[in-house]
Design a protein around this motif. Sequence first.
Motif, PDB file in Angstrom:
ATOM      1  N   SER A 151       0.025  12.381  -3.323  1.00 51.72           N
ATOM      2  CA  SER A 151       1.129  11.936  -2.475  1.00 51.72           C
ATOM      3  C   SER A 151       0.550  11.461  -1.156  1.00 51.72           C
ATOM      4  N   ARG A 152       1.416  10.906  -0.333  1.00 51.97           N
ATOM      5  CA  ARG A 152       0.990  10.564   1.029  1.00 51.97           C
ATOM      6  C   ARG A 152       2.066  11.017   2.009  1.00 51.97           C
ATOM      7  N   PRO A 153       2.102  12.305   2.313  1.00 50.00           N
ATOM      8  CA  PRO A 153       3.117  12.791   3.253  1.00 50.00           C
ATOM      9  C   PRO A 153       2.849  12.310   4.666  1.00 50.00           C
ATOM     10  N   LEU A 154       3.924  12.138   5.419  1.00 52.13           N
ATOM     11  CA  LEU A 154       3.805  11.809   6.835  1.00 52.13           C
ATOM     12  C   LEU A 154       3.817  13.129   7.589  1.00 52.13           C
ATOM     13  N   THR A 155       2.741  13.401   8.264  1.00 57.34           N
ATOM     14  CA  THR A 155       2.501  14.743   8.793  1.00 57.34           C
ATOM     15  C   THR A 155       2.867  14.832  10.273  1.00 57.34           C
ATOM     16  N   HIS A 186      -4.172  13.725  -2.471  1.00 59.27           N
ATOM     17  CA  HIS A 186      -3.538  12.732  -1.595  1.00 59.27           C
ATOM     18  C   HIS A 186      -4.251  11.391  -1.636  1.00 59.27           C
ATOM     19  N   VAL A 187      -3.471  10.363  -1.406  1.00 56.63           N
ATOM     20  CA  VAL A 187      -4.001   9.064  -1.011  1.00 56.63           C
ATOM     21  C   VAL A 187      -3.783   8.995   0.491  1.00 56.63           C
ATOM     22  N   PHE A 188      -4.864   9.012   1.231  1.00 59.35           N
ATOM     23  CA  PHE A 188      -4.734   9.201   2.675  1.00 59.35           C
ATOM     24  C   PHE A 188      -4.614   7.887   3.454  1.00 59.35           C
ATOM     25  N   THR A 189      -4.927   6.786   2.823  1.00 55.75           N
ATOM     26  CA  THR A 189      -5.013   5.534   3.582  1.00 55.75           C
ATOM     27  C   THR A 189      -3.972   4.526   3.092  1.00 55.75           C
ATOM     28  N   PRO A 190      -3.571   3.595   3.956  1.00 57.35           N
ATOM     29  CA  PRO A 190      -2.520   2.628   3.595  1.00 57.35           C
ATOM     30  C   PRO A 190      -3.054   1.498   2.709  1.00 57.35           C
ATOM     31  N   ASP A 239       4.443   3.561  -1.060  1.00 59.86           N
ATOM     32  CA  ASP A 239       3.845   2.334  -1.602  1.00 59.86           C
ATOM     33  C   ASP A 239       2.322   2.448  -1.681  1.00 59.86           C
ATOM     34  N   SER A 240       1.738   3.184  -0.771  1.00 57.91           N
ATOM     35  CA  SER A 240       0.279   3.334  -0.838  1.00 57.91           C
ATOM     36  C   SER A 240      -0.121   4.119  -2.089  1.00 57.91           C
ATOM     37  N   VAL A 241       0.665   5.126  -2.422  1.00 60.32           N
ATOM     38  CA  VAL A 241       0.372   5.892  -3.646  1.00 60.32           C
ATOM     39  C   VAL A 241       0.596   5.006  -4.878  1.00 60.32           C
ATOM     40  N   VAL A 276       8.093  15.247  -6.781  1.00 61.57           N
ATOM     41  CA  VAL A 276       8.457  15.059  -5.379  1.00 61.57           C
ATOM     42  C   VAL A 276       7.601  15.973  -4.517  1.00 61.57           C
ATOM     43  N   LYS A 277       7.196  15.452  -3.370  1.00 63.28           N
ATOM     44  CA  LYS A 277       6.411  16.228  -2.415  1.00 63.28           C
ATOM     45  C   LYS A 277       7.166  16.298  -1.087  1.00 63.28           C
TER      46      LYS A 277
END
Lengths: 308, 257
Positions: A91-95, A58-62, A110-112, A152-153
Amino acid sequence: MNHNRREFLRRTGAAGLAAVSLAGRGRAAERAEGRAARGSTGLPAGWRTLRKLDAHNHVFTPVQRPNADWAEVENLIEAADALGIERLYCSRPLTGGVLASIEAVREANDSVLAAMKRYPQRIAGYCFVQPGNGPAALDEIERCLAAGMIGVKLYNQFKFTDPVVFPVAERCIQHGIPFLGHSGFLTDPRALAQQPKASHALDFCALSRRYPELLLIMGHVNGGGDWEWAIKGLRDCPQVYLDTSGSVLEADTIERCVRELGHRRVLFATDGTLEGGVGKILAAQLTTEQREDIFWRNFQGILQRRRT
Amino acid sequence: MIIDLNASVGHYPFRRLSHRSPEEVVALMDRHGLDRAVVTSLHAVFYRDAHQGNAELHAAATAHGGRLVPVATVNPRYVGWERDLAEATGPWKMKAVALWPEYHGYSLGDSAGRAVLAALAERNLPVMLVQRLEDRRQRHAWDRAEDLTMATLLEAAKQHPRLRFLLVNWAGLDGARLAAAGLKGRCLIDFARQQVLFRKEVPKLLATLGAEAIAFGSHLPFDYVAPSLIKLANLEHLPAADHERIAWRNVAEFLGL
């Protein structure tokens, strides 16, 4: 103590090899070689330079925002350098079960994309979508693929047996791209209450039976939840892959995956637990071929099936 | 030389462990180059009379000539625990005592918890607190234990200012808060659930508590050993003396081995 990447690499003597972000397979191996001469008691010789593709991270930050703080991404690359991980599929899922708007989903992706741009040889992207966004979710997949993402995630907004997910699966089939799904068979009532729509092995099986041509990956066997149940649940679903990531490092997990599912269905991944993720593949009782297949060859085979 | 601070022997009721017996655990240590391991008895956690597990562990440690460093388990709610404590740490020479409040039905702050902690402090015996044996998200229906919390730990440290702590299999430790609670210099933390790279929990603990506070730990036989060997390898940039401290010397000094 200074924790930044440059200082860490200087102190480890690897700075000359790890200067910037241009590493491909050769450079990643070179970086790891720089450390290989150091002591690695109890570990197999040359473990850092074994080829590795991390199928779930993951890319965790914006980081797409102006003046973004890149420290966490830099730490991720630093760790990958040290451990010989050639590429991180992020990925950067919204949890939290949030039924995110398409605008929020785009911002997350966009962050990824920003991280892919900064580290083009090291970070590749999965497109996170929230299936409840309907046609806009499919449009987002197209946008992400056009920008270079590879799959896709999906997270836990909907069970993967919910018909709202089916168009996403069909779009993945159309492009021949992997569908990586968050998973967990949660036996703890409080954990389950936090993500009541988390899919488990039988949900993945149901989706796979509906779409046998789908390149379906069940995420993080060790991401929390009963991993023994998860492995057994996949035994009769030969089209479903399983990734090895998660913060749980319990012995026998990998051997059980291989014994029950066959090693060609098992994909190395870390989901942010990089040292542990590499360690459990090294520790598992595997043949050299099995270890290589799990570390990179199986996932490379999936990527080669893309039509986009 | 490596001494593993986070190890156990015996059956676990909710999952089959491949290496259960002392012989199997020593074989696992050999396979991974571990010289010694500080071990608790899982049987002592789950037997009604924990001291029966201590007796088994004492016999196993004796049979393996120093490879296994036994840690006693005491249940302060069980009759005669003071005598059991005296036997385990006297003639059996166990160097520390593990408490399992979540499994034995008390808290560190209630009368039973306060009594046993005070007894350990009085005898200058370190207490071992294992935050958890397994991730709770996969718990068996009969497993009702919760993770120990930072708040519980800090309160115990405050109530027993001379007591030394072995913090085993913990995640989420805040070194600054531990230091503020007076634990700098009187706690030893194993890194089985802490990352050296990426999340950098180990470097952060090193910065706040010093190299004397960190020890190698793997949580064998529950977990794979190699992740912790990788972490130790990733700390090789440290001064040799600090690396040696983490690999084994801290445990040896803390326990007087």
